[in-house]
Scaffold this active site. Sequence first.
Site, short mmCIF file in Angstrom:
data_model
loop_
_atom_site.label_atom_id
_atom_site.label_comp_id
_atom_site.label_asym_id
_atom_site.label_seq_id
_atom_site.Cartn_x
_atom_site.Cartn_y
_atom_site.Cartn_z
NE ARG A 23 -3.64 -2.29 0.77
CZ ARG A 23 -4.50 -3.17 1.61
NH1 ARG A 23 -4.47 -2.52 2.84
NH2 ARG A 23 -4.89 -4.26 1.47
NE ARG A 27 -7.28 4.47 2.83
CZ ARG A 27 -8.09 3.60 3.13
NH1 ARG A 27 -9.35 4.12 3.57
NH2 ARG A 27 -7.69 2.52 3.84
NE ARG A 36 -9.92 5.64 -2.39
CZ ARG A 36 -11.04 5.89 -1.91
NH1 ARG A 36 -11.96 6.74 -2.57
NH2 ARG A 36 -11.72 5.39 -0.80
CG ASP A 72 -7.95 -5.00 -3.51
OD1 ASP A 72 -7.20 -4.38 -2.79
OD2 ASP A 72 -8.44 -6.31 -3.31
CE1 TYR A 149 -10.78 -9.87 2.27
CE2 TYR A 149 -9.08 -11.18 1.48
CZ TYR A 149 -9.59 -10.27 2.30
OH TYR A 149 -8.73 -9.28 3.12
O1 CP3 Z 1 0.62 -0.21 -3.05
C1 CP3 Z 1 0.23 -1.30 -3.13
O2 CP3 Z 1 0.47 -2.41 -2.12
C2 CP3 Z 1 -0.45 -1.97 -4.48
C3 CP3 Z 1 -1.62 -2.23 -4.45
C4 CP3 Z 1 -2.24 -3.23 -3.63
C5 CP3 Z 1 -3.73 -2.72 -2.84
N1 CP3 Z 1 -4.01 -3.89 -2.30
C6 CP3 Z 1 -4.29 -1.66 -2.89
C7 CP3 Z 1 -5.19 -1.09 -1.95
C8 CP3 Z 1 -2.24 -4.46 -3.03
C9 CP3 Z 1 -1.00 -5.23 -3.63
C10 CP3 Z 1 -3.40 -5.03 -2.46
C11 CP3 Z 1 -3.32 -6.47 -1.91
C12 CP3 Z 1 -4.47 -6.90 -1.09
N2 CP3 Z 1 -5.91 -6.30 -1.11
C13 CP3 Z 1 -4.49 -7.73 -0.04
C14 CP3 Z 1 -3.20 -8.68 0.02
C15 CP3 Z 1 -2.24 -7.78 0.94
C16 CP3 Z 1 -2.67 -7.61 2.47
O3 CP3 Z 1 -2.85 -6.33 2.77
O4 CP3 Z 1 -2.61 -8.52 3.10
C17 CP3 Z 1 -5.65 -7.97 0.50
C18 CP3 Z 1 -6.00 -8.81 1.54
C19 CP3 Z 1 -6.54 -7.05 -0.19
C20 CP3 Z 1 -8.17 -6.81 0.24
C21 CP3 Z 1 -8.18 -5.28 0.46
N3 CP3 Z 1 -8.30 -4.38 -0.13
C22 CP3 Z 1 -8.75 -4.92 1.85
C23 CP3 Z 1 -8.55 -5.83 3.20
C24 CP3 Z 1 -8.82 -3.50 1.83
C25 CP3 Z 1 -9.11 -2.70 2.84
C26 CP3 Z 1 -8.22 -2.09 3.42
C27 CP3 Z 1 -8.14 -0.74 3.86
O5 CP3 Z 1 -7.05 0.04 4.14
O6 CP3 Z 1 -9.21 -0.09 3.64
C28 CP3 Z 1 -8.49 -2.96 0.34
C29 CP3 Z 1 -8.41 -1.57 -0.10
C30 CP3 Z 1 -7.27 -1.07 -0.60
N4 CP3 Z 1 -6.39 -1.96 -1.55
C31 CP3 Z 1 -6.88 0.03 -0.53
C32 CP3 Z 1 -5.41 0.23 -1.36
C33 CP3 Z 1 -4.49 1.30 -1.49
C34 CP3 Z 1 -7.23 1.18 0.27
C35 CP3 Z 1 -8.46 1.84 -0.65
C36 CP3 Z 1 -8.70 3.34 -0.55
O7 CP3 Z 1 -9.58 3.38 0.28
O8 CP3 Z 1 -8.02 4.45 -1.15
#
Ligand code: CP3
Length: 293
Positions: A23, A27, A36, A72, A149
């Site tokens: 990530r 944010r 965003r 994602d 999921y």
């Molecule tokens: O910068 C990076 O890491 C690349 C992009 C990336 C995201 N998600 C962006 C993201 C990657 C590689 C992921 C992987 C991902 N997504 C995983 C595996 C890694 C881990 O975290 O264990 C999982 C389980 C997910 C599923 C997921 N996506 C969740 C549980 C959430 C909510 C968490 C949150 O912070 O709100 C997301 C959303 C998400 N994926 C965001 C980002 C930047 C936040 C989105 C936003 O509101 O802008």
Amino acid sequence: MNDTFLKACRGEKVGYTPVWIMRQAGRYLKEYQKVRKKVDFLTLCKTPELAAQVTIQPIDAIGVDAAILFSDILIPAEAMGMELKFSESKGPVFLNPVRDKSAVDKLSVPEPEDSMGFVLETIKILRRELSGRVPLIGFSGAPFTMATYMIEGGSSKNFLLTKRMIFQQPDLYKELMNKISQTTTAYLNSQIKAGAQAVQLFDTWAGMLSPDDYRAYALPYVKEVISNIKGQVPIIYFVFLPKDKIEERAKDILKRASSARGHIFNLGHGILPETPEENAIALVEAVHKFSKR
Ligand code: CP3
């Protein structure tokens, strides 16, 4: 060209330990928040120009050694036929969780070029715009983590429904895992073809299984995916450790890994929206400084 990350992947000697952060586009970055404000998360993932733009932001802002595709792990599940929503409070939610045979039968094994073309387009733009500055990492969820999921309908604490399917409907679980594995394999191969220089498989929730159950119900599918990946790119497999084990400080990690070749610094939990941007910069600088050979 900064190829420290790819060198470390190959186990070659490097001048310092490369670092990237999960990530890293997120944010906590002011520039990300600006984008965003205009679009929701899924729209951002599906708009190649914007997804490429936010992928590059942390390269400029905090100086990491690799770019990771902004997307994602749940995108391919949507392409298989699941209805995906991101809620600000609950994170990802599937409106039609997969819990019986008719739901598994309905899932497709999509052609990535048709249903996830926006990801491949993002990769192509990124390779052009990065123009060799840092390598680009593509990724996918590993089959077990995807299945949690899809079965639970979102994030879970105890993974009860997943475990119920594994133990009460083992044939159905196998059918589901085969479809996910095929989708994952095709998806990663298409990312590599589009220009991803390394790929990472995220098995975030594999730690919820006992070692024996992991070997029986998660690992075989990871092996299948990896053995069917075409092209000479490094493949990184990532499992979360229990929370208390990953909360090590950067220096301790580097000290313990000092004799290991191929070490790449990463943040298990990913970076939080509340993290000050300066702290992310400080982490990257500390890893580079303390690991200088
Ligand atoms: O910068 C990076 O890491 C690349 C992009 C990336 C995201 N998600 C962006 C993201 C990657 C590689 C992921 C992987 C991902 N997504 C995983 C595996 C890694 C881990 O975290 O264990 C999982 C389980 C997910 C599923 C997921 N996506 C969740 C549980 C959430 C909510 C968490 C949150 O912070 O709100 C997301 C959303 C998400 N994926 C965001 C980002 C930047 C936040 C989105 C936003 O509101 O802008």
